[in-house]
Design a protein around this motif. Structure first.
Motif, PDB file in Angstrom:
ATOM      1  N   LEU A  98       1.193  -1.369   0.025  1.00  0.00           N
ATOM      2  CA  LEU A  98       0.177   0.612   0.309  1.00  0.00           C
ATOM      3  C   LEU A  98       1.015   1.605   0.211  1.00  0.00           C
ATOM      4  O   LEU A  98       0.548   2.201  -0.742  1.00  0.00           O
ATOM      5  N   ARG A  99       1.702   1.044   0.974  1.00  0.00           N
ATOM      6  CA  ARG A  99       2.714   2.313   0.709  1.00  0.00           C
ATOM      7  C   ARG A  99       3.285   2.639  -0.873  1.00  0.00           C
ATOM      8  O   ARG A  99       3.787   3.341  -1.190  1.00  0.00           O
ATOM      9  N   ASN A 100       4.107   1.685  -1.449  1.00  0.00           N
ATOM     10  CA  ASN A 100       4.052   1.584  -2.624  1.00  0.00           C
ATOM     11  C   ASN A 100       3.877   2.054  -3.215  1.00  0.00           C
ATOM     12  O   ASN A 100       4.238   2.554  -4.456  1.00  0.00           O
ATOM     13  N   VAL A 101       2.236   1.133  -3.733  1.00  0.00           N
ATOM     14  CA  VAL A 101       1.123   1.591  -4.407  1.00  0.00           C
ATOM     15  C   VAL A 101       0.652   4.007  -4.087  1.00  0.00           C
ATOM     16  O   VAL A 101       0.396   4.116  -4.998  1.00  0.00           O
ATOM     17  N   ARG A 160       0.152 -12.668  -8.214  1.00  0.00           N
ATOM     18  CA  ARG A 160       0.210 -11.579  -8.033  1.00  0.00           C
ATOM     19  C   ARG A 160      -0.326 -10.754  -8.802  1.00  0.00           C
ATOM     20  O   ARG A 160      -0.654 -10.998 -10.329  1.00  0.00           O
ATOM     21  N   CYS A 161      -0.391  -9.283  -7.773  1.00  0.00           N
ATOM     22  CA  CYS A 161      -1.332  -8.709  -8.648  1.00  0.00           C
ATOM     23  C   CYS A 161      -1.090  -7.739 -10.000  1.00  0.00           C
ATOM     24  O   CYS A 161       0.052  -7.215  -8.924  1.00  0.00           O
ATOM     25  N   HIS A 162      -0.697  -7.049 -11.163  1.00  0.00           N
ATOM     26  CA  HIS A 162       0.379  -6.557 -11.815  1.00  0.00           C
ATOM     27  C   HIS A 162      -1.201  -4.904 -11.645  1.00  0.00           C
ATOM     28  O   HIS A 162      -1.567  -5.212 -12.235  1.00  0.00           O
ATOM     29  N   VAL A 163      -0.457  -4.223 -11.690  1.00  0.00           N
ATOM     30  CA  VAL A 163      -1.017  -2.682 -11.873  1.00  0.00           C
ATOM     31  C   VAL A 163      -0.039  -2.323 -13.707  1.00  0.00           C
ATOM     32  O   VAL A 163       0.732  -1.409 -13.016  1.00  0.00           O
ATOM     33  N   PRO A 164      -1.078  -2.201 -14.263  1.00  0.00           N
ATOM     34  CA  PRO A 164       0.459  -1.863 -15.539  1.00  0.00           C
ATOM     35  C   PRO A 164       0.622  -0.326 -15.491  1.00  0.00           C
ATOM     36  O   PRO A 164       1.283  -0.310 -16.093  1.00  0.00           O
ATOM     37  N   ALA A 215       6.257   1.433 -10.920  1.00  0.00           N
ATOM     38  CA  ALA A 215       6.957   1.360 -10.654  1.00  0.00           C
ATOM     39  C   ALA A 215       5.886   1.085  -8.660  1.00  0.00           C
ATOM     40  O   ALA A 215       6.767   0.112  -7.975  1.00  0.00           O
ATOM     41  N   ALA A 216       5.047   0.415  -8.589  1.00  0.00           N
ATOM     42  CA  ALA A 216       4.099  -0.673  -7.906  1.00  0.00           C
ATOM     43  C   ALA A 216       3.874  -2.069  -8.770  1.00  0.00           C
ATOM     44  O   ALA A 216       4.040  -2.345  -7.076  1.00  0.00           O
ATOM     45  N   SER A 217       4.347  -2.533  -9.524  1.00  0.00           N
ATOM     46  CA  SER A 217       3.879  -3.458 -10.171  1.00  0.00           C
ATOM     47  C   SER A 217       5.284  -4.325 -10.117  1.00  0.00           C
ATOM     48  O   SER A 217       6.425  -4.257  -9.788  1.00  0.00           O
ATOM     49  N   PRO A 218       5.233  -5.683  -9.682  1.00  0.00           N
ATOM     50  CA  PRO A 218       4.355  -6.578  -9.400  1.00  0.00           C
ATOM     51  C   PRO A 218       4.179  -6.410  -7.558  1.00  0.00           C
ATOM     52  O   PRO A 218       4.885  -6.286  -6.613  1.00  0.00           O
ATOM     53  N   LEU A 219       3.146  -6.419  -6.860  1.00  0.00           N
ATOM     54  CA  LEU A 219       2.586  -6.838  -5.684  1.00  0.00           C
ATOM     55  C   LEU A 219       3.226  -8.073  -5.161  1.00  0.00           C
ATOM     56  O   LEU A 219       3.385  -9.125  -5.650  1.00  0.00           O
TER      57      LEU A 219
END
Length: 135
Positions: free
Chosen positions: A46-49, A77-81, A85-89
């Motif tokens: 959450l901090r990274n996102v 793992r979840c990816h946020v394209p 910088a925050a992907s993958p979780l």
């Protein structure tokens, strides 16, 4: 020529009782350590996102909504394209982020699929709000 081999029944019962007591102490401690690890990985993601959201805002003048970041199990793992910088979780972390209607910030929630503790973020209230048990 009268040699004893093996354990007597009393020795066996004492050893069994000691092992049972040690097991009763160790299992809850292990469970607590696992729960703490799940919570820590969700909070770190959450901090990274949140940092990636601020970077996204600096480039695009808006925050990115994330509602489909739900891994199917504890090993995926979840990816946020949109937020590279925050992907993958971390493995098994579920994440939701929603911009405030005013556009001045965003809220976020992260938890691990094996945990009932969710960490919450609100950028208008100073960041991490804490991690609490969910119903």
């Amino acid at each position: 020529m009268n040699a004893k081999n093996g354990f007597s029944i009393i020795e066996f019962l004492v050893i069994s009782a000691i092992c049972t007591i040690l097991g009763l102490i160790a299992i809850p401690q292990y469970s607590m350590y696992r729960q703490r690890g799940y919570t820590t990985s969700a909070a770190a993601d959450l901090r990274n996102v949140a940092a990636a959201e601020e970077s996204f805002f600096a480039q695009n003048a808006r925050y990115h909504a994330i509602s489909d970041c739900k891994p199917t199990d504890a090993t995926s793992r979840c990816h946020v394209p949109a937020l590279p910088a925050a992907s993958p979780l971390s493995q098994g972390v579920v994440l939701e982020v929603a911009p405030h209607p005013s556009g001045n910030g965003f809220t976020g929630m992260a938890r691990h699929v094996n945990s009932n503790i969710a960490c919450r973020w609100d950028s208008t209230q100073g960041g991490m709000l804490g991690c609490t048990k969910i119903q």
